[in-house]
Design an enzyme around this catalytic site. Sequence first.
Site, PDB file in Angstrom:
ATOM      1  N   ASP A  32       0.851  -1.190   0.000  1.00  0.00           N
ATOM      2  CA  ASP A  32       0.000   0.000   0.000  1.00  0.00           C
ATOM      3  C   ASP A  32       0.887   1.241   0.000  1.00  0.00           C
ATOM      4  OD1 ASP A  32      -1.747   2.199   0.986  1.00  0.00           O
ATOM      5  OD2 ASP A  32      -3.202   0.586   1.216  1.00  0.00           O
ATOM      6  N   ILE A  33       0.519   2.221  -0.846  1.00  0.00           N
ATOM      7  CA  ILE A  33       1.320   3.438  -0.984  1.00  0.00           C
ATOM      8  C   ILE A  33       1.262   4.300   0.286  1.00  0.00           C
ATOM      9  CG2 ILE A  33      -0.425   5.022  -1.948  1.00  0.00           C
ATOM     10  CD1 ILE A  33       1.641   5.692  -4.154  1.00  0.00           C
ATOM     11  N   GLN A 100     -14.346   2.678   1.425  1.00  0.00           N
ATOM     12  CA  GLN A 100     -13.679   2.240   0.187  1.00  0.00           C
ATOM     13  C   GLN A 100     -13.357   3.465  -0.662  1.00  0.00           C
ATOM     14  OE1 GLN A 100     -15.988  -0.342  -2.422  1.00  0.00           O
ATOM     15  NE2 GLN A 100     -14.139  -1.111  -3.423  1.00  0.00           N
ATOM     16  N   HIS A 106     -10.453  -5.298  -3.185  1.00  0.00           N
ATOM     17  CA  HIS A 106      -9.102  -5.567  -2.676  1.00  0.00           C
ATOM     18  C   HIS A 106      -9.171  -5.859  -1.181  1.00  0.00           C
ATOM     19  CE1 HIS A 106      -9.837  -1.248  -2.291  1.00  0.00           C
ATOM     20  NE2 HIS A 106      -9.116  -1.295  -1.187  1.00  0.00           N
ATOM     21  N   PHE A 107      -8.151  -6.551  -0.715  1.00  0.00           N
ATOM     22  CA  PHE A 107      -8.053  -6.951   0.691  1.00  0.00           C
ATOM     23  C   PHE A 107      -6.785  -6.350   1.269  1.00  0.00           C
ATOM     24  CE2 PHE A 107     -10.386 -10.053  -1.699  1.00  0.00           C
ATOM     25  CZ  PHE A 107     -11.455 -10.390  -0.893  1.00  0.00           C
ATOM     26  N   HIS A 108      -6.930  -5.691   2.399  1.00  0.00           N
ATOM     27  CA  HIS A 108      -5.765  -5.172   3.111  1.00  0.00           C
ATOM     28  C   HIS A 108      -5.253  -6.257   4.046  1.00  0.00           C
ATOM     29  CE1 HIS A 108      -6.618  -0.758   2.361  1.00  0.00           C
ATOM     30  NE2 HIS A 108      -7.809  -1.276   2.116  1.00  0.00           N
TER      31      HIS A 108
HETATM   32  P1  5GP Z   1      -9.674   1.374   0.448  1.00  0.00           P
HETATM   33  O1  5GP Z   1      -9.812   2.646   1.245  1.00  0.00           O
HETATM   34  O2  5GP Z   1     -10.375   1.503  -0.896  1.00  0.00           O
HETATM   35  O3  5GP Z   1     -10.036   0.142   1.191  1.00  0.00           O
HETATM   36  O4  5GP Z   1      -8.119   1.224   0.176  1.00  0.00           O
HETATM   37  C1  5GP Z   1      -7.452   1.726  -0.930  1.00  0.00           C
HETATM   38  C2  5GP Z   1      -5.983   1.691  -0.618  1.00  0.00           C
HETATM   39  O5  5GP Z   1      -5.269   1.831  -1.831  1.00  0.00           O
HETATM   40  C3  5GP Z   1      -5.522   2.807   0.318  1.00  0.00           C
HETATM   41  O6  5GP Z   1      -4.966   2.232   1.493  1.00  0.00           O
HETATM   42  C4  5GP Z   1      -4.481   3.561  -0.503  1.00  0.00           C
HETATM   43  O7  5GP Z   1      -3.369   3.972   0.249  1.00  0.00           O
HETATM   44  C5  5GP Z   1      -4.096   2.564  -1.572  1.00  0.00           C
HETATM   45  N1  5GP Z   1      -3.719   3.157  -2.845  1.00  0.00           N
HETATM   46  C6  5GP Z   1      -4.398   4.103  -3.545  1.00  0.00           C
HETATM   47  N2  5GP Z   1      -3.744   4.404  -4.685  1.00  0.00           N
HETATM   48  C7  5GP Z   1      -2.624   3.624  -4.703  1.00  0.00           C
HETATM   49  C8  5GP Z   1      -1.539   3.491  -5.643  1.00  0.00           C
HETATM   50  O8  5GP Z   1      -1.472   4.139  -6.682  1.00  0.00           O
HETATM   51  N3  5GP Z   1      -0.578   2.583  -5.320  1.00  0.00           N
HETATM   52  C9  5GP Z   1      -0.615   1.829  -4.174  1.00  0.00           C
HETATM   53  N4  5GP Z   1       0.391   0.993  -3.969  1.00  0.00           N
HETATM   54  N5  5GP Z   1      -1.615   1.934  -3.275  1.00  0.00           N
HETATM   55  C10 5GP Z   1      -2.613   2.832  -3.535  1.00  0.00           C
END
Ligand code: 5GP
Length: 157
Positions: A32-33, A100, A106-108
């Site tokens: 994760d970035i 989200q 996706h899964f963290h």
């Molecule tokens: P969500 O909030 O949708 O569950 O998680 C999305 C995740 O994607 C966030 O933790 C965010 O930091 C990560 N993310 C968003 N854009 C990018 C990217 O371009 N590269 C990477 N490696 N992670 C990303």
Amino acid sequence: MKDANCVFCRIIDGSIPSVKVYESDNVIAFLDINPMEKGHVLVVPKQHWRTISDVPVDAPDAVRCAEEAMYIVRVTAKALGEGLADGTNILQANGACAGQTVPHLHFHVIPRYGGETLQPGWESGAGKYKDDDERDSYATRIADGIKKIVESEGIFG
Ligand code: 5GP
Ligand code: ZN
């Protein structure tokens, strides 16, 4: 299935760089970035589904892709547990109201090292039931819904 405007589809096709920890025909996993902890991994099925409910069960290749993603979640947590982290949290958000931000399933997999102050954003007991009847009515509605879907999809049971 790809979406040209989707950041994760663009990571999958290589037009956005990522730090990969796993890749196969079905699944990609990368750091994760904006990590909650060092080693925070995102496990992403390569097919573009917005949420977990959008995974079709009538297409064998989709089922295979989703199953492999779940398997890689397990393996990632296990790998983190072997010498890196003390424990892990698995998080998966469906919809903006659930936090989200990237509309591609996706899964963290978040490693825990002990002693962190940052905890996932849920508060145990915040959704207290008014009484046992209200609790039971939630249970009944959820159980009825599960039964209906399991029967109509005919995969298990
Ligand atoms: P969500 O909030 O949708 O569950 O998680 C999305 C995740 O994607 C966030 O933790 C965010 O930091 C990560 N993310 C968003 N854009 C990018 C990217 O371009 N590269 C990477 N490696 N992670 C990303
Ligand atoms: Zn996508």
